[in-house]
Design a protein around this motif. Sequence first.
Motif, PDB file in Angstrom:
ATOM      1  N   LYS A  24       0.873  -1.165   0.000  1.00 35.24           N
ATOM      2  CA  LYS A  24       0.000   0.000   0.000  1.00 35.24           C
ATOM      3  C   LYS A  24       0.905   1.208   0.000  1.00 35.24           C
ATOM      4  O   LYS A  24       1.820   1.283   0.832  1.00 35.24           O
ATOM      5  CB  LYS A  24      -0.870   0.015   1.255  1.00 35.24           C
ATOM      6  N   LEU A  55       1.583   5.630  -0.865  1.00 33.76           N
ATOM      7  CA  LEU A  55       1.173   6.994  -1.183  1.00 33.76           C
ATOM      8  C   LEU A  55       2.155   7.550  -2.209  1.00 33.76           C
ATOM      9  O   LEU A  55       3.374   7.452  -2.013  1.00 33.76           O
ATOM     10  CB  LEU A  55       1.231   7.843   0.090  1.00 33.76           C
ATOM     11  N   THR A  88       5.533   3.569   1.262  1.00 33.57           N
ATOM     12  CA  THR A  88       4.745   2.380   1.601  1.00 33.57           C
ATOM     13  C   THR A  88       4.892   2.029   3.079  1.00 33.57           C
ATOM     14  O   THR A  88       5.893   2.355   3.716  1.00 33.57           O
ATOM     15  CB  THR A  88       5.207   1.152   0.782  1.00 33.57           C
ATOM     16  N   PHE A 138      -0.214  12.373  -4.420  1.00 32.27           N
ATOM     17  CA  PHE A 138      -1.118  12.349  -3.255  1.00 32.27           C
ATOM     18  C   PHE A 138      -2.119  11.183  -3.261  1.00 32.27           C
ATOM     19  O   PHE A 138      -2.980  11.124  -2.393  1.00 32.27           O
ATOM     20  CB  PHE A 138      -1.939  13.649  -3.084  1.00 32.27           C
ATOM     21  N   CYS A 139      -2.051  10.284  -4.254  1.00 28.91           N
ATOM     22  CA  CYS A 139      -2.997   9.168  -4.251  1.00 28.91           C
ATOM     23  C   CYS A 139      -2.442   8.012  -3.415  1.00 28.91           C
ATOM     24  O   CYS A 139      -1.277   7.639  -3.554  1.00 28.91           O
ATOM     25  CB  CYS A 139      -3.270   8.680  -5.670  1.00 28.91           C
ATOM     26  N   TYR A 140      -3.292   7.470  -2.579  1.00 21.76           N
ATOM     27  CA  TYR A 140      -2.920   6.328  -1.744  1.00 21.76           C
ATOM     28  C   TYR A 140      -3.619   5.102  -2.311  1.00 21.76           C
ATOM     29  O   TYR A 140      -4.849   5.094  -2.451  1.00 21.76           O
ATOM     30  CB  TYR A 140      -3.357   6.581  -0.300  1.00 21.76           C
ATOM     31  N   SER A 141      -2.838   4.093  -2.672  1.00 20.66           N
ATOM     32  CA  SER A 141      -3.409   2.954  -3.389  1.00 20.66           C
ATOM     33  C   SER A 141      -2.769   1.652  -2.950  1.00 20.66           C
ATOM     34  O   SER A 141      -1.723   1.628  -2.307  1.00 20.66           O
ATOM     35  CB  SER A 141      -3.177   3.102  -4.900  1.00 20.66           C
ATOM     36  N   GLU A 169      -7.515   6.002  -1.635  1.00 18.50           N
ATOM     37  CA  GLU A 169      -7.910   7.382  -1.283  1.00 18.50           C
ATOM     38  C   GLU A 169      -7.166   8.355  -2.204  1.00 18.50           C
ATOM     39  O   GLU A 169      -5.948   8.317  -2.280  1.00 18.50           O
ATOM     40  CB  GLU A 169      -7.543   7.637   0.195  1.00 18.50           C
ATOM     41  N   SER A 170      -7.914   9.207  -2.874  1.00 18.83           N
ATOM     42  CA  SER A 170      -7.262  10.146  -3.805  1.00 18.83           C
ATOM     43  C   SER A 170      -6.979  11.497  -3.152  1.00 18.83           C
ATOM     44  O   SER A 170      -6.267  12.315  -3.717  1.00 18.83           O
ATOM     45  CB  SER A 170      -8.145  10.363  -5.033  1.00 18.83           C
ATOM     46  N   CYS A 185       4.731  15.864   1.582  1.00 15.37           N
ATOM     47  CA  CYS A 185       5.266  14.743   0.787  1.00 15.37           C
ATOM     48  C   CYS A 185       6.764  14.908   0.554  1.00 15.37           C
ATOM     49  O   CYS A 185       7.504  13.916   0.518  1.00 15.37           O
ATOM     50  CB  CYS A 185       4.523  14.627  -0.540  1.00 15.37           C
ATOM     51  N   LEU A 191      -0.556  10.590   6.125  1.00 15.12           N
ATOM     52  CA  LEU A 191      -1.913  10.367   5.610  1.00 15.12           C
ATOM     53  C   LEU A 191      -2.940  11.182   6.402  1.00 15.12           C
ATOM     54  O   LEU A 191      -3.826  11.806   5.822  1.00 15.12           O
ATOM     55  CB  LEU A 191      -2.262   8.873   5.664  1.00 15.12           C
TER      56      LEU A 191
END
Length: 261
Positions: free
Chosen positions: A8, A10, A28, A55-58, A78-79, A97, A118
């Motif tokens: 996972k 960001l 991660t 900034f996208c967390y996937s 989460e975008s 970031c 986050l």
Amino acid sequence: MSALVEVKGLVIRTVDLSENDKLLTLFTEEYGKITAVANGSRALKSRYLAAAQLFCYSSYVLYQRGERYWVREVSLIESFFDLRAELSRMSLAAYICDVADGVVEENAPEKDFLRLVLNSLYAIANGKFAQAQIKAVFEMRAAAVLGFCPMLDGCHTCGKTDGELYLDVMNGVLSCPECRSLASMQPITEEESRTASIICRLTPGALAAMQYAVSCPIERLFSFRLHADDELLFYQSAEKYLLNQLERGFKSLDFYKEITS
Ligand SMILES: [Zn+2]
């Protein structure tokens, strides 16, 4: 790390490699910082399009080819979409970031720090708290999480806890006015005179905010109010403290300050 990994992450930085390829720097939970190529991420119909943005967390499936990781699958968690609603939100998020990019290393998990990043992005996107407060709280909590929390429980010489105190940014300790003036009568070394200039005055309210930021439960991190007299001292001290500990500045921070001043 095996050839195929699930993480996972960001997106804390993106670099265009070519028309179709983008290099993502991911923060991660499992492995700290990872750079991975997202193939076709700039193509309009790309399945990576949404998730390969800053900034996208996937959730990612990565595979290793040679020295590099490549994105095989990605599903957006989460975008932080509302970060993009205001330039000041975006630039503050970019600063956060950039701090992460500067301090997190590869193969070094920083679970608590990722959670802080986050939560901070969420708070900025949400717009409920003042950006300057989110920034200062992030800066102090980051210092604590990364292992250089200042000692905030009173004057480091005499133990005094009330009244105005001074934060010695370089040494991470507090001094009361009496001990400071005593110390200033002592001859000091050249090294001390060089570093002694970074001293921040803290009112009891500003100090309480610092103590809160470094120690409160993370889910209540931003939910406090400061008196106007204490706000600025807290904000200035937090920034000075983090930047001095990291021994660097950030262009994104300069930009944020330029547009919010
Ligand atoms: Zn003292």
